[in-house]
Design a protein around this motif. Structure first.
Motif, mmCIF file in Angstrom:
data_model
loop_
_atom_site.group_PDB
_atom_site.id
_atom_site.type_symbol
_atom_site.label_atom_id
_atom_site.label_comp_id
_atom_site.label_asym_id
_atom_site.label_seq_id
_atom_site.Cartn_x
_atom_site.Cartn_y
_atom_site.Cartn_z
ATOM 1 N N PHE A 49 21.021 -21.873 26.747
ATOM 2 C CA PHE A 49 20.631 -22.858 27.472
ATOM 3 C C PHE A 49 21.150 -24.230 27.335
ATOM 4 N N GLN A 50 21.001 -24.866 25.991
ATOM 5 C CA GLN A 50 21.514 -25.843 25.101
ATOM 6 C C GLN A 50 23.043 -25.897 25.699
ATOM 7 N N ALA A 51 23.635 -24.880 25.667
ATOM 8 C CA ALA A 51 25.096 -24.546 25.769
ATOM 9 C C ALA A 51 25.360 -24.960 27.125
ATOM 10 N N ARG A 52 24.809 -24.293 28.052
ATOM 11 C CA ARG A 52 24.750 -24.695 29.248
ATOM 12 C C ARG A 52 24.623 -26.147 29.870
ATOM 13 N N MET A 53 23.750 -26.653 29.332
ATOM 14 C CA MET A 53 23.285 -28.067 29.495
ATOM 15 C C MET A 53 24.505 -29.027 29.333
ATOM 16 N N GLU A 54 25.057 -28.664 28.098
ATOM 17 C CA GLU A 54 26.237 -29.457 27.536
ATOM 18 C C GLU A 54 27.300 -29.222 28.585
ATOM 19 N N THR A 55 27.424 -27.904 29.249
ATOM 20 C CA THR A 55 28.431 -27.955 30.204
ATOM 21 C C THR A 55 28.225 -28.721 31.414
ATOM 22 N N MET A 56 26.885 -28.660 31.624
ATOM 23 C CA MET A 56 26.543 -29.494 32.812
ATOM 24 C C MET A 56 26.663 -30.978 32.669
ATOM 25 N N GLN A 57 26.519 -31.495 31.664
ATOM 26 C CA GLN A 57 26.611 -32.977 31.315
ATOM 27 C C GLN A 57 27.993 -33.221 31.471
ATOM 28 N N ALA A 58 28.806 -32.430 30.859
ATOM 29 C CA ALA A 58 30.464 -32.555 30.998
ATOM 30 C C ALA A 58 30.911 -32.776 32.378
ATOM 31 N N ILE A 81 25.876 -30.711 41.753
ATOM 32 C CA ILE A 81 25.773 -29.990 40.515
ATOM 33 C C ILE A 81 24.400 -29.847 40.061
ATOM 34 N N LEU A 82 23.585 -30.792 39.956
ATOM 35 C CA LEU A 82 21.976 -30.351 39.594
ATOM 36 C C LEU A 82 21.588 -29.309 40.489
ATOM 37 N N VAL A 83 21.794 -29.403 41.710
ATOM 38 C CA VAL A 83 21.274 -28.310 42.607
ATOM 39 C C VAL A 83 21.872 -26.690 42.170
ATOM 40 N N ARG A 84 23.011 -26.907 41.700
ATOM 41 C CA ARG A 84 23.740 -25.464 41.151
ATOM 42 C C ARG A 84 22.884 -25.161 40.195
ATOM 43 N N TYR A 85 22.671 -26.078 39.000
ATOM 44 C CA TYR A 85 22.104 -25.654 37.794
ATOM 45 C C TYR A 85 20.370 -25.699 37.844
ATOM 46 N N GLN A 86 20.075 -26.052 38.846
ATOM 47 C CA GLN A 86 18.402 -25.968 38.971
ATOM 48 C C GLN A 86 17.750 -24.592 38.720
ATOM 49 N N PRO A 87 18.268 -23.394 39.200
ATOM 50 C CA PRO A 87 17.906 -22.261 38.908
ATOM 51 C C PRO A 87 17.823 -21.711 37.528
ATOM 52 N N GLU A 88 18.997 -22.342 36.768
ATOM 53 C CA GLU A 88 18.795 -22.067 35.194
ATOM 54 C C GLU A 88 17.775 -23.042 34.402
ATOM 55 N N PHE A 89 17.342 -24.056 34.972
ATOM 56 C CA PHE A 89 16.070 -24.840 34.420
ATOM 57 C C PHE A 89 15.012 -23.920 34.899
ATOM 58 N N ASP A 90 14.814 -23.512 36.015
ATOM 59 C CA ASP A 90 13.820 -22.920 36.263
ATOM 60 C C ASP A 90 13.501 -21.557 35.628
ATOM 61 N N ALA A 91 14.724 -20.667 35.400
ATOM 62 C CA ALA A 91 14.723 -19.567 34.662
ATOM 63 C C ALA A 91 14.264 -19.863 33.153
ATOM 64 N N PHE A 92 14.909 -20.706 32.438
ATOM 65 C CA PHE A 92 14.651 -20.980 31.190
ATOM 66 C C PHE A 92 13.128 -21.564 31.015
ATOM 67 N N ILE A 127 10.704 -29.172 31.990
ATOM 68 C CA ILE A 127 11.980 -28.619 31.895
ATOM 69 C C ILE A 127 12.340 -28.431 33.265
ATOM 70 N N ARG A 128 11.479 -27.900 34.287
ATOM 71 C CA ARG A 128 11.978 -27.789 35.825
ATOM 72 C C ARG A 128 12.390 -29.168 36.392
ATOM 73 N N THR A 129 11.789 -30.328 35.948
ATOM 74 C CA THR A 129 11.974 -31.439 36.432
ATOM 75 C C THR A 129 13.162 -32.415 36.060
ATOM 76 N N ILE A 130 13.847 -31.749 34.899
ATOM 77 C CA ILE A 130 14.831 -32.502 34.243
ATOM 78 C C ILE A 130 16.126 -32.836 35.293
ATOM 79 N N PRO A 131 16.415 -31.846 36.281
ATOM 80 C CA PRO A 131 17.390 -32.486 37.193
ATOM 81 C C PRO A 131 17.016 -33.605 37.874
#
Length: 150
Positions: A49-58, A81-92, A127-131
């Motif tokens: 998840f951390q790696a994916r968030m670093e990718t998202m940040q980039a 971008i945030l909409v695309r990553y929201q499911p990953e936040f929810d899943a984690f 976690i879910r509200t980070i986006p």
């Protein structure tokens, strides 16, 4: 745009139950207790998840730079971008909640169990509200529009 601080807090909280259950080493027991399969799994999930968030940040930084000062484009691209990553936040968040629930179910100290269960909704929500927090921070970080010429 620092988005990883809430993740670090969540990861620290996730590790707290495991750390709280590991007794301090005694002179006879110098080696730490082995990590449970559940702890290893959630740790691997957190690292992924951390790696994916670093990718998202980039991606977020690249989107803002590519907008070349066009606030509307930058905002739209950041939102996409945030909409695309929201499911990953929810899943984690769900996986972390399940882990904490499992740890709480094994807890023998009623006060500690209650503390863990009370923290569950807040942790998942954080976690879910980070986006949404990133989105809100992005909007407030945008420079104010130049005043109209008179």
């Amino acid at each position: 745009m620092r988005i990883l601080a809430p993740l670090a807090l969540a990861a620290a909280f996730a590790a707290a139950p495991a750390l709280a259950q590991t007794p301090p080493p005694s002179p006879v027991q110098a080696a730490p207790a082995p990590q449970s399969p559940e702890e290893a799994a959630i740790e691997a999930e957190a690292e992924a998840f951390q790696a994916r968030m670093e990718t998202m940040q980039a991606e977020l930084v690249a989107a803002v730079e590519a907008a070349n000062g066009d606030q509307a484009k930058a905002t739209a691209d950041v939102d996409a971008i945030l909409v695309r990553y929201q499911p990953e936040f929810d899943a984690f968040a769900s996986k972390l909640e399940a882990f904490i629930q499992g740890e709480a179910d094994k807890e023998t100290d009623p006060a500690r169990k209650a503390e863990m269960l009370a923290a569950l909704p807040e942790l998942g929500n954080a976690i879910r509200t980070i986006p949404a927090q990133i989105r809100a921070g992005f909007v407030t970080e945008q420079p104010a529009a130049a005043p109209a010429a008179q």
